[in-house]
Write a protein that holds these residues in place. Structure first.
Motif, PDB file in Angstrom:
ATOM      1  N   LEU A  28     -81.938 -70.003 -62.779  1.00 25.50           N
ATOM      2  CA  LEU A  28     -82.798 -70.405 -61.672  1.00 25.50           C
ATOM      3  C   LEU A  28     -83.054 -71.903 -61.692  1.00 25.50           C
ATOM      4  O   LEU A  28     -83.065 -72.559 -60.641  1.00 25.50           O
ATOM      5  CB  LEU A  28     -84.127 -69.637 -61.735  1.00 25.50           C
ATOM      6  CG  LEU A  28     -84.065 -68.126 -61.454  1.00 25.50           C
ATOM      7  CD1 LEU A  28     -85.454 -67.506 -61.543  1.00 25.50           C
ATOM      8  CD2 LEU A  28     -83.450 -67.849 -60.091  1.00 25.50           C
ATOM      9  N   LEU A  29     -83.275 -72.466 -62.879  1.00 24.71           N
ATOM     10  CA  LEU A  29     -83.482 -73.913 -62.975  1.00 24.71           C
ATOM     11  C   LEU A  29     -82.194 -74.663 -62.652  1.00 24.71           C
ATOM     12  O   LEU A  29     -82.227 -75.725 -62.006  1.00 24.71           O
ATOM     13  CB  LEU A  29     -83.991 -74.272 -64.369  1.00 24.71           C
ATOM     14  CG  LEU A  29     -85.382 -73.720 -64.720  1.00 24.71           C
ATOM     15  CD1 LEU A  29     -85.755 -74.087 -66.157  1.00 24.71           C
ATOM     16  CD2 LEU A  29     -86.428 -74.259 -63.756  1.00 24.71           C
ATOM     17  N   ASP A  30     -81.040 -74.141 -63.125  1.00 22.73           N
ATOM     18  CA  ASP A  30     -79.755 -74.780 -62.782  1.00 22.73           C
ATOM     19  C   ASP A  30     -79.538 -74.765 -61.272  1.00 22.73           C
ATOM     20  O   ASP A  30     -79.049 -75.742 -60.692  1.00 22.73           O
ATOM     21  CB  ASP A  30     -78.614 -74.046 -63.484  1.00 22.73           C
ATOM     22  CG  ASP A  30     -78.605 -74.305 -64.994  1.00 22.73           C
ATOM     23  OD1 ASP A  30     -79.225 -75.298 -65.424  1.00 22.73           O
ATOM     24  OD2 ASP A  30     -77.994 -73.499 -65.718  1.00 22.73           O
ATOM     25  N   ASN A  31     -79.879 -73.632 -60.638  1.00 22.88           N
ATOM     26  CA  ASN A  31     -79.711 -73.534 -59.192  1.00 22.88           C
ATOM     27  C   ASN A  31     -80.600 -74.539 -58.467  1.00 22.88           C
ATOM     28  O   ASN A  31     -80.188 -75.169 -57.487  1.00 22.88           O
ATOM     29  CB  ASN A  31     -80.046 -72.111 -58.736  1.00 22.88           C
ATOM     30  CG  ASN A  31     -79.862 -71.926 -57.239  1.00 22.88           C
ATOM     31  OD1 ASN A  31     -78.750 -71.833 -56.744  1.00 22.88           O
ATOM     32  ND2 ASN A  31     -80.967 -71.856 -56.515  1.00 22.88           N
ATOM     33  N   ALA A  32     -81.845 -74.690 -58.958  1.00 20.98           N
ATOM     34  CA  ALA A  32     -82.744 -75.671 -58.348  1.00 20.98           C
ATOM     35  C   ALA A  32     -82.216 -77.090 -58.537  1.00 20.98           C
ATOM     36  O   ALA A  32     -82.304 -77.923 -57.628  1.00 20.98           O
ATOM     37  CB  ALA A  32     -84.144 -75.533 -58.942  1.00 20.98           C
ATOM     38  N   ASP A  33     -81.658 -77.390 -59.713  1.00 17.38           N
ATOM     39  CA  ASP A  33     -81.092 -78.712 -59.960  1.00 17.38           C
ATOM     40  C   ASP A  33     -79.900 -78.982 -59.055  1.00 17.38           C
ATOM     41  O   ASP A  33     -79.731 -80.084 -58.522  1.00 17.38           O
ATOM     42  CB  ASP A  33     -80.680 -78.845 -61.428  1.00 17.38           C
ATOM     43  CG  ASP A  33     -81.884 -78.876 -62.364  1.00 17.38           C
ATOM     44  OD1 ASP A  33     -82.991 -79.186 -61.884  1.00 17.38           O
ATOM     45  OD2 ASP A  33     -81.715 -78.572 -63.562  1.00 17.38           O
ATOM     46  N   ALA A  34     -79.047 -77.955 -58.901  1.00 17.15           N
ATOM     47  CA  ALA A  34     -77.795 -78.158 -58.173  1.00 17.15           C
ATOM     48  C   ALA A  34     -78.000 -78.207 -56.666  1.00 17.15           C
ATOM     49  O   ALA A  34     -77.302 -78.944 -55.965  1.00 17.15           O
ATOM     50  CB  ALA A  34     -76.802 -77.048 -58.524  1.00 17.15           C
ATOM     51  N   HIS A  35     -78.940 -77.435 -56.132  1.00 18.84           N
ATOM     52  CA  HIS A  35     -79.045 -77.283 -54.685  1.00 18.84           C
ATOM     53  C   HIS A  35     -80.399 -77.662 -54.111  1.00 18.84           C
ATOM     54  O   HIS A  35     -80.527 -77.726 -52.893  1.00 18.84           O
ATOM     55  CB  HIS A  35     -78.759 -75.822 -54.292  1.00 18.84           C
ATOM     56  CG  HIS A  35     -77.453 -75.309 -54.804  1.00 18.84           C
ATOM     57  ND1 HIS A  35     -76.246 -75.837 -54.410  1.00 18.84           N
ATOM     58  CD2 HIS A  35     -77.160 -74.321 -55.699  1.00 18.84           C
ATOM     59  CE1 HIS A  35     -75.260 -75.190 -55.021  1.00 18.84           C
ATOM     60  NE2 HIS A  35     -75.794 -74.270 -55.805  1.00 18.84           N
ATOM     61  N   GLY A  36     -81.411 -77.886 -54.925  1.00 19.27           N
ATOM     62  CA  GLY A  36     -82.737 -78.152 -54.388  1.00 19.27           C
ATOM     63  C   GLY A  36     -83.382 -79.412 -54.913  1.00 19.27           C
ATOM     64  O   GLY A  36     -84.606 -79.560 -54.805  1.00 19.27           O
ATOM     65  N   GLY A  37     -82.608 -80.301 -55.510  1.00 21.56           N
ATOM     66  CA  GLY A  37     -83.193 -81.536 -56.023  1.00 21.56           C
ATOM     67  C   GLY A  37     -84.042 -81.347 -57.263  1.00 21.56           C
ATOM     68  O   GLY A  37     -84.849 -82.218 -57.597  1.00 21.56           O
ATOM     69  N   GLY A  38     -83.908 -80.228 -57.940  1.00 21.69           N
ATOM     70  CA  GLY A  38     -84.663 -79.968 -59.165  1.00 21.69           C
ATOM     71  C   GLY A  38     -85.887 -79.101 -58.899  1.00 21.69           C
ATOM     72  O   GLY A  38     -86.423 -79.060 -57.789  1.00 21.69           O
ATOM     73  N   ALA A  39     -86.311 -78.404 -59.945  1.00 25.54           N
ATOM     74  CA  ALA A  39     -87.484 -77.541 -59.820  1.00 25.54           C
ATOM     75  C   ALA A  39     -88.747 -78.388 -59.791  1.00 25.54           C
ATOM     76  O   ALA A  39     -88.925 -79.293 -60.612  1.00 25.54           O
ATOM     77  CB  ALA A  39     -87.527 -76.548 -60.976  1.00 25.54           C
ATOM     78  N   LEU A  40     -89.637 -78.088 -58.832  1.00 26.38           N
ATOM     79  CA  LEU A  40     -90.916 -78.787 -58.741  1.00 26.38           C
ATOM     80  C   LEU A  40     -92.034 -78.030 -59.452  1.00 26.38           C
ATOM     81  O   LEU A  40     -92.945 -78.646 -59.995  1.00 26.38           O
ATOM     82  CB  LEU A  40     -91.309 -78.969 -57.270  1.00 26.38           C
ATOM     83  CG  LEU A  40     -90.327 -79.753 -56.386  1.00 26.38           C
ATOM     84  CD1 LEU A  40     -90.859 -79.840 -54.970  1.00 26.38           C
ATOM     85  CD2 LEU A  40     -90.083 -81.132 -56.968  1.00 26.38           C
ATOM     86  N   ARG A  41     -91.951 -76.719 -59.430  1.00 23.45           N
ATOM     87  CA  ARG A  41     -93.015 -75.897 -60.003  1.00 23.45           C
ATOM     88  C   ARG A  41     -92.436 -74.576 -60.489  1.00 23.45           C
ATOM     89  O   ARG A  41     -91.551 -74.009 -59.846  1.00 23.45           O
ATOM     90  CB  ARG A  41     -94.092 -75.616 -58.949  1.00 23.45           C
ATOM     91  CG  ARG A  41     -95.132 -74.580 -59.340  1.00 23.45           C
ATOM     92  CD  ARG A  41     -96.084 -74.297 -58.191  1.00 23.45           C
ATOM     93  NE  ARG A  41     -96.914 -73.120 -58.450  1.00 23.45           N
ATOM     94  CZ  ARG A  41     -96.564 -71.866 -58.195  1.00 23.45           C
ATOM     95  NH1 ARG A  41     -95.371 -71.625 -57.642  1.00 23.45           N
ATOM     96  NH2 ARG A  41     -97.381 -70.859 -58.469  1.00 23.45           N
ATOM     97  N   ILE A  42     -92.943 -74.131 -61.645  1.00 26.66           N
ATOM     98  CA  ILE A  42     -92.611 -72.798 -62.157  1.00 26.66           C
ATOM     99  C   ILE A  42     -93.931 -72.057 -62.331  1.00 26.66           C
ATOM    100  O   ILE A  42     -94.765 -72.439 -63.161  1.00 26.66           O
ATOM    101  CB  ILE A  42     -91.852 -72.866 -63.496  1.00 26.66           C
ATOM    102  CG1 ILE A  42     -90.601 -73.736 -63.361  1.00 26.66           C
ATOM    103  CG2 ILE A  42     -91.477 -71.464 -63.968  1.00 26.66           C
ATOM    104  CD1 ILE A  42     -89.877 -73.949 -64.675  1.00 26.66           C
ATOM    105  N   GLY A  43     -94.130 -71.024 -61.521  1.00 22.98           N
ATOM    106  CA  GLY A  43     -95.377 -70.270 -61.561  1.00 22.98           C
ATOM    107  C   GLY A  43     -95.203 -68.947 -62.275  1.00 22.98           C
ATOM    108  O   GLY A  43     -94.197 -68.260 -62.103  1.00 22.98           O
TER     109      GLY A  43
END
Length: 456
Positions: A356-371
């Motif tokens: 999930l973090l790799d996906n956020a890095d690759a397609h969403g500019g990185g993870a902003l928050r993990i809840g």
């Protein structure tokens, strides 16, 4: 309102219940109608015939009294005795005047045609409402143009008929409700095999290929059960063959891939010694080889069928440890206000979070928050990114294998293999959990994972 909701749109079980209720309503309604008509006709006719016979007897007594005493001596006492009760009115028209006894009634309200018919020598009777009270009027002719009238109240008969009608109405209503309940029960029992079939199909769709229908001794259901189980066996065997093939291919590719990775590493170290064209080729080869290596590893992970090793893990600690180990910059916000414990396989759970973090890095500019939060009986993980988000009609497709190429235009080309989220979905399903994507407040995508567990 009912016209806007056609019966065919109701679930089959509800349609069966409604059909039972309508049949019960029709049968009991017809029975109640026939019973009411027969009972009311019988009771009214019995009352009218009895009153008529009584009136005939009373007229005979009056005629004998007048024959003995033409001047009418003792007539008032006789009429009082004939009235019997204060509710009955007895009237005698003789010599142009009325003599009455019993309940006082304005005789002018009596229908003229009824009295004229009796004066002409024809006995007449009629039911009507006199001063708000249902009554039976009997008019009988007498010699010398006289007229004998008897008015009997029918309020007791009317009350009995209303009581009978109420009993029949509530009986029909109770029968309809009973029919609805019986239809619901019968529909549920009749559709139980279909319910079990739907549940088994749902478990298979969720990845549990071991789901089967229990054997049935019913002659009509046995072929369906046998066909379903046979097709499920064939599907499970095919999936296992495909998984073994993918595992074998991936395993066989690991050795040459290792050689390629090492060879590319050597070329990378001597990159400065190569001409510009060769340097560009080495860069492209390095990216594709590493991407190919990740794809092979993901395929191996997907094809693995080993059992889950569930242990209780606190999600907040796992998230903090994984983020610290990755050393991302900037560090995403970790929102875990309370402990949430779930039974899970640590290796697979780490891979879910990592992908999930790799996906956020690759397609969403990185993870902003993990809840991390607790839901009734479940633990919830939310990964928010700041990317462009995912259209609602594409949110289910991103969990399919090799969906990266389809979404490259909207999510950017991050160099992924297209298997990361597919692997996440597979691991979550094996934990009997759910994963989906929704819009993050403020823009971007939010990937939500819910696993069975409880707040610690």
């Amino acid at each position: 309102m009912l016209d806007r909701i056609p019966l065919r749109r109701l679930p089959l079980r509800h349609r069966v219940a409604v059909a039972f209720a309508l049949v019960s309503l029709a049968v009991t309604g017809l029975f109640a109608t026939v019973t009411w008509n027969l009972a009311s006709f019988y009771l009214v006719e019995q009352r009218v015939e009895g009153a008529t016979r009584q009136a005939d007897g009373n007229v005979a007594l009056v005629e004998r009294t007048l024959a003995v005493n033409p001047d009418g001596e003792g007539l008032n006492d006789l009429l009082t005795g004939l009235a019997g009760t204060p509710d009955i009115t007895v009237a005698l028209h003789r010599d142009g005047r009325w003599t009455t006894s019993g309940r006082t009634v304005d005789l002018d309200v009596l229908p003229g045609p009824l009295l004229d018919l009796a004066r002409d020598g024809t006995p007449a009777r009629q039911r009507l409402l006199i001063e708000g009270l249902p009554s039976l009027v009997i008019a009988l002719p007498m010699p010398n143009g006289g007229l004998f009238v008897e008015i009997l109240p029918l309020h007791l008969l009317d009350a009995n008929l209303r009581f009978l009608g109420s009993i029949l109405f509530f009986g029909v209503a109770a029968s309809t409700v009973l029919g609805l309940g019986l239809g619901h029960w019968a529909g549920k029992r009749a559709l139980l095999p279909l319910t079990e079939l739907a549940r088994a199909a749902g478990r298979i769709a969720g990845g549990n290929l071991a789901a089967r229908l229990p054997d049935s001794s019913d002659a009509e259901l046995a072929p369906l059960v046998a066909t379903f189980n046979r097709n499920t066996d064939a599907l499970e065997q095919r999936v296992q063959r495909d998984a073994r093939f993918a595992a074998d291919v991936s395993h066989e590719l690991r050795s040459p891939l290792t050689t390629l990775v090492n060879a590319v590493a050597v070329l990378r170290r001597r990159r400065e010694e190569l001409p510009p064209t060769a340097q560009q080729a080495v860069d492209l080869l390095d990216g594709d080889v590493h991407r190919f290596r990740r794809m092979v590893l993901d395929l191996l992970e997907i094809s693995r069928s080993d059992t889950l090793e569930r242990e209780p893990w606190e999600l907040g600690e796992l998230v903090r440890g994984l983020v610290a180990a990755r050393g991302e910059d900037p560090v995403p916000e970790i929102d875990a206000p309370e402990p949430v414990t779930v039974p899970a396989d640590r290796r697979r759970l780490d891979q879910v979070l990592g992908n999930l973090l790799d996906n956020a890095d690759a397609h969403g500019g990185g993870a902003l928050r993990i809840g991390v939060s607790a839901r009734p009986g479940r633990g919830r993980i939310e990964v928010d990114d700041g990317g462009p988000g995912i259209p609602p009609d594409r949110r289910a497709a991103v969990f399919e294998r090799f969906s990266r190429g389809t979404l490259a235009g909207s999510r950017g080309d991050g160099g992924g293999t297209g298997l990361g989220l597919s692997l996440v979905a597979a691991h979550v399903r094996r934990h009997d959990g759910e994963v989906w994507i929704e819009e993050r407040p403020g823009g971007g995508a939010r990937v939500v994972v819910e696993l069975p567990g409880e707040a610690g």
